[in-house]
Design a protein around this motif. Sequence first.
Motif, PDB file in Angstrom:
ATOM      1  N   GLU A 122       0.787  -1.245   0.000  1.00 43.04           N
ATOM      2  CA  GLU A 122       0.000   0.000   0.000  1.00 43.04           C
ATOM      3  C   GLU A 122       0.819   1.295   0.000  1.00 43.04           C
ATOM      4  O   GLU A 122       0.400   2.223  -0.686  1.00 43.04           O
ATOM      5  N   PRO A 123       1.876   1.555   0.762  1.00 47.16           N
ATOM      6  CA  PRO A 123       2.506   0.677   1.753  1.00 47.16           C
ATOM      7  C   PRO A 123       1.926   0.918   3.150  1.00 47.16           C
ATOM      8  O   PRO A 123       1.532   2.032   3.486  1.00 47.16           O
ATOM      9  N   ARG A 124       1.891  -0.145   3.934  1.00 47.30           N
ATOM     10  CA  ARG A 124       1.365  -0.067   5.292  1.00 47.30           C
ATOM     11  C   ARG A 124       2.150  -1.045   6.163  1.00 47.30           C
ATOM     12  O   ARG A 124       2.392  -2.191   5.772  1.00 47.30           O
ATOM     13  N   ASN A 125       2.559  -0.583   7.330  1.00 47.82           N
ATOM     14  CA  ASN A 125       3.304  -1.437   8.255  1.00 47.82           C
ATOM     15  C   ASN A 125       2.350  -2.387   8.972  1.00 47.82           C
ATOM     16  O   ASN A 125       1.321  -1.964   9.507  1.00 47.82           O
ATOM     17  N   VAL A 126       2.708  -3.670   8.954  1.00 46.90           N
ATOM     18  CA  VAL A 126       1.939  -4.688   9.657  1.00 46.90           C
ATOM     19  C   VAL A 126       2.882  -5.352  10.660  1.00 46.90           C
ATOM     20  O   VAL A 126       3.876  -5.977  10.272  1.00 46.90           O
ATOM     21  N   VAL A 127       2.595  -5.184  11.931  1.00 51.69           N
ATOM     22  CA  VAL A 127       3.465  -5.693  12.996  1.00 51.69           C
ATOM     23  C   VAL A 127       2.605  -6.471  13.986  1.00 51.69           C
ATOM     24  O   VAL A 127       1.550  -5.991  14.412  1.00 51.69           O
ATOM     25  N   ARG A 128       3.051  -7.667  14.350  1.00 52.43           N
ATOM     26  CA  ARG A 128       2.330  -8.501  15.300  1.00 52.43           C
ATOM     27  C   ARG A 128       3.307  -9.032  16.355  1.00 52.43           C
ATOM     28  O   ARG A 128       4.380  -9.552  16.025  1.00 52.43           O
ATOM     29  N   ALA A 129       2.924  -8.912  17.620  1.00 58.43           N
ATOM     30  CA  ALA A 129       3.682  -9.536  18.705  1.00 58.43           C
ATOM     31  C   ALA A 129       3.383 -11.026  18.698  1.00 58.43           C
ATOM     32  O   ALA A 129       2.222 -11.433  18.669  1.00 58.43           O
ATOM     33  N   ILE A 130       4.437 -11.871  18.700  1.00 60.23           N
ATOM     34  CA  ILE A 130       4.204 -13.305  18.577  1.00 60.23           C
ATOM     35  C   ILE A 130       4.725 -14.131  19.756  1.00 60.23           C
ATOM     36  O   ILE A 130       4.157 -15.169  20.068  1.00 60.23           O
ATOM     37  N   ARG A 131       5.783 -13.697  20.439  1.00 58.09           N
ATOM     38  CA  ARG A 131       6.335 -14.588  21.471  1.00 58.09           C
ATOM     39  C   ARG A 131       6.991 -13.801  22.596  1.00 58.09           C
ATOM     40  O   ARG A 131       7.601 -12.754  22.388  1.00 58.09           O
ATOM     41  N   GLN A 132       6.854 -14.348  23.789  1.00 59.14           N
ATOM     42  CA  GLN A 132       7.492 -13.806  24.982  1.00 59.14           C
ATOM     43  C   GLN A 132       8.646 -14.720  25.376  1.00 59.14           C
ATOM     44  O   GLN A 132       8.614 -15.925  25.135  1.00 59.14           O
ATOM     45  N   GLY A 133       9.661 -14.140  25.985  1.00 60.23           N
ATOM     46  CA  GLY A 133      10.784 -14.951  26.424  1.00 60.23           C
ATOM     47  C   GLY A 133      11.566 -14.262  27.521  1.00 60.23           C
ATOM     48  O   GLY A 133      11.260 -13.138  27.931  1.00 60.23           O
ATOM     49  N   ARG A 134      12.582 -14.977  27.981  1.00 58.54           N
ATOM     50  CA  ARG A 134      13.474 -14.433  29.006  1.00 58.54           C
ATOM     51  C   ARG A 134      14.909 -14.587  28.519  1.00 58.54           C
ATOM     52  O   ARG A 134      15.293 -15.652  28.017  1.00 58.54           O
ATOM     53  N   ILE A 135      15.711 -13.538  28.663  1.00 58.87           N
ATOM     54  CA  ILE A 135      17.088 -13.578  28.187  1.00 58.87           C
ATOM     55  C   ILE A 135      17.935 -14.451  29.104  1.00 58.87           C
ATOM     56  O   ILE A 135      17.980 -14.245  30.317  1.00 58.87           O
ATOM     57  N   VAL A 136      18.581 -15.429  28.496  1.00 60.29           N
ATOM     58  CA  VAL A 136      19.505 -16.300  29.224  1.00 60.29           C
ATOM     59  C   VAL A 136      20.895 -15.705  29.208  1.00 60.29           C
ATOM     60  O   VAL A 136      21.603 -15.704  30.223  1.00 60.29           O
ATOM     61  N   SER A 137      21.311 -15.203  28.068  1.00 61.59           N
ATOM     62  CA  SER A 137      22.616 -14.551  27.951  1.00 61.59           C
ATOM     63  C   SER A 137      22.581 -13.593  26.781  1.00 61.59           C
ATOM     64  O   SER A 137      21.820 -13.788  25.819  1.00 61.59           O
TER      65      SER A 137
END
Length: 402
Positions: free
Chosen positions: A84-99
């Motif tokens: 179009e242009p149009r930004n399409v953003v979706r949150a998909i996953r949660q996590g915890r930083i190990v290192s």
Amino acid sequence: MMRVHGSLPPAYSPEDQVWLCLTTLHHRRFVEDAIHLASLPAGGRIRLRYRKKYVSRDVWDRTTQDGAVGDVRVLVALAATDAEPRNVVRAIRQGRIVSARCEGAILVVDVSLEAFLSELGENSFWDELSSHQLDHPSSFGPTPQDGIYLQRLSYFPATVSGDRSIQAWERCTEGFFVVAEAEARGSSSLRDALSADESVRTPIGCVPFLYHLSVPKQGFSWKILESGGFSVEAGATIAIEVHTTTAPHLTVFHNAAGEIYMDLSNSAAAFTSSRRVRIDSRRDVREVRIATSALFRRSHGHLSVRTVVFVNEDSAYADGRAVCSAERRDEVVIARHDFPLVVGNLMPVLASLFVAAAAGVAVFKLPETSDAVTIRHFFIPIAVSALAFLGLMLGLRKDAKG
């Protein structure tokens, strides 16, 4: 406390320190990362890599100077820009930083995956992110854009909920396919990245299906290790359910769209069911069973999971219903993940102890005279038991691969 999606709790609390990790589907490596983010079970490990120019200054300096980032949660979002242009953003996953560490001009982040993410409304996460005027890219087209893909959020992301259920995974995949289709409409770079041979057809959207490994509840027979691998008890059988779902454009299946292929590299484990899960329906769930052998020591290896796309010849679509044979299709592996697999936890130790104790009892002899039993009468049995236990634990047996 705010609630989203009915009874689902927010994925983050105001006390959490959250890093935003944006990723796209421009390159084959990014495609593989995105598939694993949407498919691996909670506790699985994934490694994200970002060049220095795409990392915020405060995150880069903190990682370089301190080395340890502390208790940091991550929010991984998939982004694309359509035609179009149009930004399409979706949150998909949660996590915890190990290192997290800097390797030259690259920041390497190892993440332990947690809940699947879903949003309050369509594009609500991106609207919230844009309202805080962070230094994110203005668009996510195939041409490299200026902007930050990895940065610390200065606010509480209240528009996303987190859950580890199958329903949450289904919502996560819906958002994934929305971004994948936007990427396909916006450019053809993803299709070109999947195959060096331009004559090979690739599916629309290039990620035609996703999977999820629904592992059984952890207990005595198996558990997820801190390394993200699996530990299965010796002499046990576990059943892994493989959930699959396809992109919206795949509706009628005259030929399978692909398969999830599993392989074991461990001499003490074997499949007792088919290792292939064919993608021949919109939504399905299959069971893959793994059995382990009785051992006197732990056996190490890995479980490999591959995402394979079937690319059929054009001639197979002449009448719209022709069945394509294996010889008339190409099989493209678009993602592979190897889980470290350890067979044997407590059972090898118990088995070795029982055998060692039996050896000690076999050599024990009561005194022939009326003398009282003293500690010296137990010296040889104890020594024999200790040596037998040590030998069993060291693997005094022929290796199955020999």
